[in-house]
Design a protein around this motif. Structure first.
Motif, PDB file in Angstrom:
ATOM      1  N   GLU A  35      -0.044-118.821 -48.708  1.00  0.00           N
ATOM      2  CA  GLU A  35      -1.136-118.800 -49.672  1.00  0.00           C
ATOM      3  C   GLU A  35      -2.124-117.668 -49.394  1.00  0.00           C
ATOM      4  O   GLU A  35      -2.584-116.984 -50.326  1.00  0.00           O
ATOM      5  N   GLU A  36      -2.474-117.452 -48.102  1.00  0.00           N
ATOM      6  CA  GLU A  36      -3.433-116.396 -47.769  1.00  0.00           C
ATOM      7  C   GLU A  36      -2.899-115.018 -48.154  1.00  0.00           C
ATOM      8  O   GLU A  36      -3.642-114.145 -48.606  1.00  0.00           O
ATOM      9  N   VAL A  37      -1.584-114.811 -47.968  1.00  0.00           N
ATOM     10  CA  VAL A  37      -0.966-113.536 -48.328  1.00  0.00           C
ATOM     11  C   VAL A  37      -0.899-113.405 -49.846  1.00  0.00           C
ATOM     12  O   VAL A  37      -1.191-112.340 -50.410  1.00  0.00           O
ATOM     13  N   ALA A  38      -0.539-114.489 -50.527  1.00  0.00           N
ATOM     14  CA  ALA A  38      -0.466-114.464 -51.988  1.00  0.00           C
ATOM     15  C   ALA A  38      -1.825-114.137 -52.602  1.00  0.00           C
ATOM     16  O   ALA A  38      -1.924-113.404 -53.598  1.00  0.00           O
ATOM     17  N   GLN A  39      -2.903-114.686 -52.011  1.00  0.00           N
ATOM     18  CA  GLN A  39      -4.239-114.387 -52.518  1.00  0.00           C
ATOM     19  C   GLN A  39      -4.561-112.905 -52.363  1.00  0.00           C
ATOM     20  O   GLN A  39      -5.155-112.294 -53.250  1.00  0.00           O
ATOM     21  N   ALA A  40      -4.165-112.332 -51.219  1.00  0.00           N
ATOM     22  CA  ALA A  40      -4.392-110.905 -50.997  1.00  0.00           C
ATOM     23  C   ALA A  40      -3.560-110.066 -51.966  1.00  0.00           C
ATOM     24  O   ALA A  40      -4.041-109.059 -52.512  1.00  0.00           O
ATOM     25  N   TYR A  41      -2.322-110.488 -52.201  1.00  0.00           N
ATOM     26  CA  TYR A  41      -1.485-109.798 -53.183  1.00  0.00           C
ATOM     27  C   TYR A  41      -2.140-109.799 -54.567  1.00  0.00           C
ATOM     28  O   TYR A  41      -2.053-108.819 -55.323  1.00  0.00           O
ATOM     29  N   GLY A  42      -2.767-110.915 -54.909  1.00  0.00           N
ATOM     30  CA  GLY A  42      -3.344-111.063 -56.239  1.00  0.00           C
ATOM     31  C   GLY A  42      -4.436-110.058 -56.555  1.00  0.00           C
ATOM     32  O   GLY A  42      -4.807-109.895 -57.722  1.00  0.00           O
ATOM     33  N   ARG A  43      -4.954-109.371 -55.533  1.00  0.00           N
ATOM     34  CA  ARG A  43      -5.983-108.361 -55.762  1.00  0.00           C
ATOM     35  C   ARG A  43      -5.413-107.085 -56.377  1.00  0.00           C
ATOM     36  O   ARG A  43      -6.168-106.291 -56.953  1.00  0.00           O
ATOM     37  N   TYR A  44      -4.104-106.859 -56.227  1.00  0.00           N
ATOM     38  CA  TYR A  44      -3.527-105.627 -56.768  1.00  0.00           C
ATOM     39  C   TYR A  44      -2.144-105.811 -57.399  1.00  0.00           C
ATOM     40  O   TYR A  44      -1.557-104.842 -57.897  1.00  0.00           O
ATOM     41  N   ARG A  45      -1.638-107.032 -57.396  1.00  0.00           N
ATOM     42  CA  ARG A  45      -0.334-107.305 -57.977  1.00  0.00           C
ATOM     43  C   ARG A  45      -0.492-108.274 -59.159  1.00  0.00           C
ATOM     44  O   ARG A  45      -1.436-109.054 -59.162  1.00  0.00           O
ATOM     45  N   PRO A  46       0.448-108.259 -60.133  1.00  0.00           N
ATOM     46  CA  PRO A  46       1.623-107.394 -60.198  1.00  0.00           C
ATOM     47  C   PRO A  46       1.240-105.934 -60.458  1.00  0.00           C
ATOM     48  O   PRO A  46       0.217-105.656 -61.096  1.00  0.00           O
ATOM     49  N   THR A  47       2.060-105.031 -59.961  1.00  0.00           N
ATOM     50  CA  THR A  47       1.829-103.597 -60.165  1.00  0.00           C
ATOM     51  C   THR A  47       2.491-103.163 -61.471  1.00  0.00           C
ATOM     52  O   THR A  47       3.429-103.796 -61.945  1.00  0.00           O
ATOM     53  N   PRO A  48       2.008-102.066 -62.068  1.00  0.00           N
ATOM     54  CA  PRO A  48       2.496-101.696 -63.396  1.00  0.00           C
ATOM     55  C   PRO A  48       3.939-101.178 -63.401  1.00  0.00           C
ATOM     56  O   PRO A  48       4.400-100.559 -62.439  1.00  0.00           O
ATOM     57  N   LEU A  49       4.625-101.434 -64.507  1.00  0.00           N
ATOM     58  CA  LEU A  49       5.922-100.844 -64.812  1.00  0.00           C
ATOM     59  C   LEU A  49       5.889-100.420 -66.273  1.00  0.00           C
ATOM     60  O   LEU A  49       5.428-101.183 -67.135  1.00  0.00           O
ATOM     61  N   TRP A  50       6.323 -99.203 -66.550  1.00  0.00           N
ATOM     62  CA  TRP A  50       6.337 -98.734 -67.935  1.00  0.00           C
ATOM     63  C   TRP A  50       7.514 -97.796 -68.175  1.00  0.00           C
ATOM     64  O   TRP A  50       8.080 -97.248 -67.228  1.00  0.00           O
ATOM     65  N   ARG A  51       7.872 -97.657 -69.437  1.00  0.00           N
ATOM     66  CA  ARG A  51       8.869 -96.661 -69.794  1.00  0.00           C
ATOM     67  C   ARG A  51       8.173 -95.315 -69.883  1.00  0.00           C
ATOM     68  O   ARG A  51       7.234 -95.129 -70.668  1.00  0.00           O
ATOM     69  N   ALA A  52       8.637 -94.365 -69.086  1.00  0.00           N
ATOM     70  CA  ALA A  52       7.986 -93.060 -68.971  1.00  0.00           C
ATOM     71  C   ALA A  52       8.564 -92.097 -70.011  1.00  0.00           C
ATOM     72  O   ALA A  52       9.308 -91.162 -69.693  1.00  0.00           O
ATOM     73  N   ARG A  53       8.210 -92.309 -71.270  1.00  0.00           N
ATOM     74  CA  ARG A  53       8.808 -91.534 -72.363  1.00  0.00           C
ATOM     75  C   ARG A  53       8.469 -90.054 -72.274  1.00  0.00           C
ATOM     76  O   ARG A  53       9.302 -89.191 -72.579  1.00  0.00           O
ATOM     77  N   ASN A  54       7.243 -89.726 -71.879  1.00  0.00           N
ATOM     78  CA  ASN A  54       6.875 -88.314 -71.767  1.00  0.00           C
ATOM     79  C   ASN A  54       7.623 -87.633 -70.624  1.00  0.00           C
ATOM     80  O   ASN A  54       8.004 -86.466 -70.736  1.00  0.00           O
ATOM     81  N   PHE A  55       7.830 -88.361 -69.539  1.00  0.00           N
ATOM     82  CA  PHE A  55       8.623 -87.825 -68.430  1.00  0.00           C
ATOM     83  C   PHE A  55      10.066 -87.621 -68.886  1.00  0.00           C
ATOM     84  O   PHE A  55      10.700 -86.621 -68.532  1.00  0.00           O
ATOM     85  N   GLU A  56      10.588 -88.554 -69.664  1.00  0.00           N
ATOM     86  CA  GLU A  56      11.935 -88.398 -70.213  1.00  0.00           C
ATOM     87  C   GLU A  56      12.039 -87.089 -70.992  1.00  0.00           C
ATOM     88  O   GLU A  56      13.006 -86.327 -70.832  1.00  0.00           O
ATOM     89  N   ASP A  57      11.046 -86.823 -71.843  1.00  0.00           N
ATOM     90  CA  ASP A  57      11.054 -85.592 -72.626  1.00  0.00           C
ATOM     91  C   ASP A  57      10.967 -84.359 -71.731  1.00  0.00           C
ATOM     92  O   ASP A  57      11.637 -83.341 -71.976  1.00  0.00           O
TER      93      ASP A  57
END
Length: 456
Positions: A58-80
């Protein structure tokens, strides 16, 4: 998943390996072996038990909650920008105090060491991301922290040292001259992460209440990083995204293992074909593409057990380069075993190719990647476009950007000024560095293939 969107457990790949990991062998210096003596029992269990799911405290999960979940996106401009044939998805781990994925295991380890009664943690760090992560975790859990940082990296990135000190850590440049192993070191190994780790090991073995702590190669640290891939699976499903290649940078293996191995687990449990799992390494330390599968030291002291790994030799003088945290001589035993059995692919990437890929991401997606992550981006770009040595994505690529590059701008400045040259190990030097090692399986010396932008 918990109510915050953070996974409630880590996922281990051990139940899904086709064979058990090779057993460790006795250390070279058995009289002073203390690396494993202070290891909390729970971390030992996480390293050896074939249990798939491990609840996050629980203590670790609480610490994770300060910055997680981290972002994931489709990098369309990078693809181009790269002329991609397929979608490219980016999972970004740079949005925490350490600026990298390293905090995921630092928090877990500090928690377990504190419960075990340890008062101070000591470690070695290359680029400084792991040292910063451990300093932050120790500050959160009330532990002392001492970090030996590779001299060339600390010289280039002094503000990494400042940040660690702000977090309460003692920071020493390695070789420090304060330990026996540093006094005995070969001058050609002054840029070695192996030496920095060796200094930390020696210090921990000679100070009561202090434990050595490592952030990348151990099986338990890779387990803690599985939170990256678990999140990524859920996020991809939410985007209706499909990939047939998963890419991460490989120093010892925690970032790559974290993003990739959960996909191996889910495919194995469903009896389906997994995506290609591609480790992107530096041409200056090409253990997965040019190394041997053998028993080697994990640090310069030889006090720890010899582990079966892909290695270019723990005593090999790795050329100086802006690959930072990737400049380690060997890969984690889990990663190495899977590579040996054909479950993992690899590419070696030069620093100029990595920094160019990082520049392209900065321009196209307004995200500044660390040089280590640039290696993964360069490999992902290769897979998404023309392919390399038979490796090519046909549906999509997921790549982990393991950290930000705001403290690596000097590297980008040199790159933009055309001041960088790439140096890869000569074949005869690699052969000499591994000549005395005991093979861990059928003798293998991989040819210098699957190289992106490196010397022929």
């Amino acid at each position: 998943m918990s109510g915050t969107g953070v996974p409630s457990s880590w996922q281990s790949v051990l139940p899904y390996l086709s064979e058990s990991l090779p057993s460790d062998r006795s250390p070279e210096n058995p009289g002073s072996s203390g690396v494993q003596l202070n290891l909390p029992l729970e971390l030992v269990r996480q390293s050896v038990q074939e249990r798939e799911h491990w609840p996050i405290p629980e203590e670790v999960a609480q610490a994770y909650g300060r910055y997680r979940p981290t972002p994931l996106w489709r990098a369309r401009n990078f693809e181009d920008a790269i002329g991609s044939r397929v979608p490219v998805y980016v999972k970004y781990e740079g949005g925490n105090i350490s600026g990298s994925h390293k905090l995921n295991t630092a928090l877990a380890q500090a928690y377990y060491y504190k419960k075990a009664g340890v008062r101070e943690l000591v470690t070695g760090t290359g680029a400084g991301q792991w040292g910063t992560a451990l300093a932050a975790a120790c500050a959160l859990f009330g532990l002392g922290c001492r970090v030996f940082m590779v001299e060339s990296s600390l010289r280039r990135k002094p503000y990494r040292g400042v940040l660690m000190r702000m977090l309460g850590a003692e920071v020493l440049s390695s070789p420090s001259g304060l330990t026996r192993v540093s006094a005995d070191h070969d001058s050609g190994r002054g840029n070695s992460l192996s030496l920095a780790i060796g200094e930390a090991v020696e210090y921990a073995n000679t100070h009561e209440g202090t434990a050595f702590c490592i952030g990348s190669g151990e099986t338990y640290s890779i387990l803690h990083q599985s939170i990256i891939g678990i999140e990524a699976r859920e996020q991809l499903a939410g985007l209706d995204g499909h990939v047939d290649a998963v890419v991460g940078a490989v120093g010892a293996g925690s970032n790559f293992g974290g993003i990739a191995l959960p996909f191996h687990c889910s495919a194995a449990s469903a009896n389906t074909r997994p995506p290609m799992l591609v480790g992107a390494e530096s041409t200056t330390a090409p253990k997965l593409t040019r190394g041997v599968f053998a028993y080697d030291k994990t640090d310069a002291t030889g006090t720890g057990p010899l582990e079966a790994m892909y290695t270019i030799g723990s005593d090999y003088p790795i050329p100086d380069a802006h690959s930072a945290g990737l400049r380690f001589h060997g890969a984690a035993k889990v990663i190495s075993a899977m590579r040996h059995r054909g479950d993992i692919e690899a590419m070696a990437v030069s620093q100029t190719e990595a920094l160019e890929a990082g520049r392209q991401l900065t321009v196209s997606e307004t995200v500044l990647a660390a040089p280590e992550s640039g290696h993964a981006l360069a490999a992902a770009a290769k897979l998404a476009t023309r392919g390399s040595d038979g490796l090519r994505a046909e549906r999509g690529v997921l790549v982990c950007v393991s950290g930000h590059g705001y403290l690596d701008l000097a590297a980008y400045e040199q790159f933009l000024n055309g001041e960088l040259e790439d140096e890869a190990p000569a074949e005869h030097a690699l052969m000499a560095a591994v000549s005395g090692l005991t093979p861990a399986g059928a003798p293998t010396l991989l040819p210098p293939r699957q190289t992106v932008g490196g010397p022929a």
